[in-house]
Design a protein around this motif. Structure first.
Motif, mmCIF file in Angstrom:
data_model
loop_
_atom_site.group_PDB
_atom_site.id
_atom_site.type_symbol
_atom_site.label_atom_id
_atom_site.label_comp_id
_atom_site.label_asym_id
_atom_site.label_seq_id
_atom_site.Cartn_x
_atom_site.Cartn_y
_atom_site.Cartn_z
ATOM 1 N N GLU A 137 0.656 -1.253 -0.058
ATOM 2 C CA GLU A 137 -0.064 -0.050 0.000
ATOM 3 C C GLU A 137 0.950 1.403 0.055
ATOM 4 O O GLU A 137 2.225 1.329 0.381
ATOM 5 N N SER A 138 0.512 2.478 -0.567
ATOM 6 C CA SER A 138 1.304 3.608 -0.704
ATOM 7 C C SER A 138 0.222 4.666 -0.387
ATOM 8 O O SER A 138 -1.044 4.481 -0.485
ATOM 9 N N GLY A 139 0.600 5.885 -0.202
ATOM 10 C CA GLY A 139 -0.650 7.088 -0.062
ATOM 11 C C GLY A 139 -0.500 7.355 1.519
ATOM 12 O O GLY A 139 -0.013 6.495 2.295
ATOM 13 N N PRO A 140 -0.945 8.530 1.880
ATOM 14 C CA PRO A 140 -0.853 9.044 3.254
ATOM 15 C C PRO A 140 -1.798 8.287 4.065
ATOM 16 O O PRO A 140 -1.635 8.478 5.401
ATOM 17 N N ALA A 141 -2.677 7.658 3.642
ATOM 18 C CA ALA A 141 -3.752 7.122 4.360
ATOM 19 C C ALA A 141 -3.628 5.330 4.185
ATOM 20 O O ALA A 141 -3.614 4.905 2.983
ATOM 21 N N LEU A 142 -3.519 4.585 5.303
ATOM 22 C CA LEU A 142 -3.420 2.909 5.198
ATOM 23 C C LEU A 142 -4.797 2.627 5.852
ATOM 24 O O LEU A 142 -4.931 2.767 7.072
ATOM 25 N N GLN A 143 -5.649 1.832 5.186
ATOM 26 C CA GLN A 143 -6.954 1.390 5.708
ATOM 27 C C GLN A 143 -6.824 -0.232 5.992
ATOM 28 O O GLN A 143 -6.281 -0.944 5.206
ATOM 29 N N LEU A 144 -7.175 -0.549 7.156
ATOM 30 C CA LEU A 144 -7.117 -1.921 7.520
ATOM 31 C C LEU A 144 -8.529 -2.244 7.911
ATOM 32 O O LEU A 144 -9.122 -1.835 9.093
#
Length: 342
Positions: free
Chosen positions: A189-196
Motif C-alpha cells: 500500500e502507498s499514500g498518506p492513508a493506510l486502511q485496515l
C-alpha cells in the motif's frame, strides 16, 4: 508639445485603469518535506480591457510563467515553467490555465526548491503584463520524521473493526508518496492513508511510514494490537432468539398455571355443592339415570344419589328420636297423674 502631453495623459490613464483589479493570490508560507509533492494553489485576475484614446481595448492572456527569486520574472529571467517553452523541467507541472487559475505542482521536492516563487501573466499588449510580486515562500525539510496517527481512539482494537492509519508531517504537503512498513517489512500500500478492514489478529504489529524517496523521514513505530474475537461471543441474533424463547416459555407456563387453577376451583365448587345436597346435574342423562332402578343404573350411581340417601337417612333418624321423646314425655305425665290420685 500639446500632442505629446495628451499621449502621456492617455498612457497614464491606461496604466491606472490597468492596475485596478489586477491581482495574483498566493497561499501562505509552505513547508515541504524533501521528496514529497507540493501543490501551490494560485489564482489571478487579469486586465481584461482599458480605455485608450477614448476607445475600449480588450486584452487576452497569451503567456504564463513561474520563476524563482526574481521580483518581476520577465524577459530572459530563468523560469521553472513557461507556457511558451518546450524544455520545462518535468518536476514542475502547471495545473492552471490562462483565465484565472495559476496553480503549480512541484514533484519530488528538492532542497533547491527552497525559494520564493512568483507568477507572471503576459497579454497581447504590453501594458496588460503583470507579476504578483508578493510570491510564496517554500522551505524544504529533509530530516523531519513523519508521524503515524490512527482513526481509533486507542491502540487496542477488536477483530472485525475498521481502522485507518495516517502518515502526517509537521510540514504541509500534498499527494505525499508514502512507503508503509509493518514490523520493518515494506507493504504494497502507498499514500498518506493506510486502511485496515476488517481487522484480524494478524494485523497486530508496529507500523511506520516515510516519504518514498527520503529515508530520513521514517516515522517512529506505531503499535497496534488486535484482540481476537472470543469463542462463543455474544451474537445479536442468538441473543434475540434466546430472549424470545424464554418469553414464550414464561407465557406458556403462566397459561398452564391459570388452567390448573381454574380446574381446581371448579372441582372445589362441585364438592361444596355436593356436601350441601344441591348438586346440579350437568347433563339431562344424569337426571334420567337417578330415577332408574338401582339394577338398571349399575355402576353409574353418581355422588348426588349417595348424598340424597345420606340426607334421607338423617331425616329418618331425626323423626324417630323426636317420636321417642314425645312418648316418654306422655308416659311421664300419665304416671304423675296416677301417683297423685293414689
Amino acid at each position: 508639445m500639446a500632442v505629446w502631453d495628451k499621449k502621456i495623459l492617455w498612457g497614464f490613464t491606461f496604466l491606472l485603469t490597468g492596475a485596478a483589479g489586477v491581482a495574483v493570490n498566493y497561499p501562505d508560507h509552505i513547508c515541504a518535506v524533501k521528496g514529497s509533492t507540493v501543490t501551490i494553489l494560485c489564482t489571478f485576475t487579469p486586465l481584461k480591457s482599458a480605455i485608450r484614446a477614448g476607445t475600449q481595448v480588450f486584452f487576452e492572456i497569451t503567456r504564463v510563467r513561474w520563476c524563482q527569486n526574481h521580483l518581476i520574472c520577465h524577459g530572459t529571467t530563468p523560469s521553472v515553467y513557461d507556457s511558451q517553452s518546450e524544455s520545462n523541467d518535468p518536476r514542475y507541472k502547471y495545473l492552471g490555465d490562462k483565465k484565472g487559475n495559476c496553480t503549480l505542482q512541484i514533484n519530488d521536492v528538492k532542497k533547491e526548491d527552497e525559494a520564493t516563487f512568483r507568477f507572471r501573466m503576459e497579454a497581447n499588449d504590453t501594458p496588460a503584463h503583470y507579476t504578483g510580486r508578493s510570491g510564496v515562500n517554500i522551505t524544504v525539510s529533509d530530516d523531519s520524521p513523519m508521524m503515524v496517527s490512527s482513526s481509533s481512539s486507542g491502540r487496542e482494537v477488536s477483530a472485525g473493526e475498521n481502522v485507518t492509519l495516517y502518515c502526517t508531517a509537521l510540514c504541509t504537503f500534498h499527494q505525499l508518496e508514502v512507503t508503509w512498513f509493518k514490523d520493518n517489512h515494506a507493504l504494497s500500500e502507498s499514500g498518506p492513508a493506510l486502511q485496515l478492514s476488517p481487522l484480524t489478529p494478524e494485523d497486530s504489529g508496529n507500523y511506520t511510514c516515510g516519504v518514498r524517496t527520503n529515508d530520513k523521514t521514517l516515522s517512529l513505530p506505531y503499535s497496534l494490537h488486535v484482540e481476537a474475537e472470543q469463542e462463543g461471543g455474544s451474537n445479536p441474533s442468538l441473543m434475540v432468539g434466546v430472549v424470545f424463547g424464554v418469553l414464550l416459555a414464561l407465557v406458556t407456563l403462566i397459561m398452564v398455571v391459570c388452567i390448573i387453577r381454574r380446574k381446581r376451583a371448579a372441582a372445589a365448587d362441585t364438592d361444596q355443592r355436593a356436601v350441601g345436597g344441591q348438586v346440579e346435574p350437568k347433563h339431562p342423562d344424569d337426571i334420567y339415570s337417578n330415577v332408574l332402578p338401582p339394577a338398571e343404573q349399575g355402576h353409574r350411581q353418581e355422588p348426588s344419589r349417595a348424598v340424597e340417601e345420606v340426607s334421607y337417612a338423617s331425616v329418618q333418624f331425626k323423626h324417630k328420636n323426636q317420636d321417642r321423646l314425645a312418648k316418654e314425655a306422655e308416659d311421664a305425665i300419665i304416671y304423675s297423674a296416677v301417683a297423685s290420685r293414689g
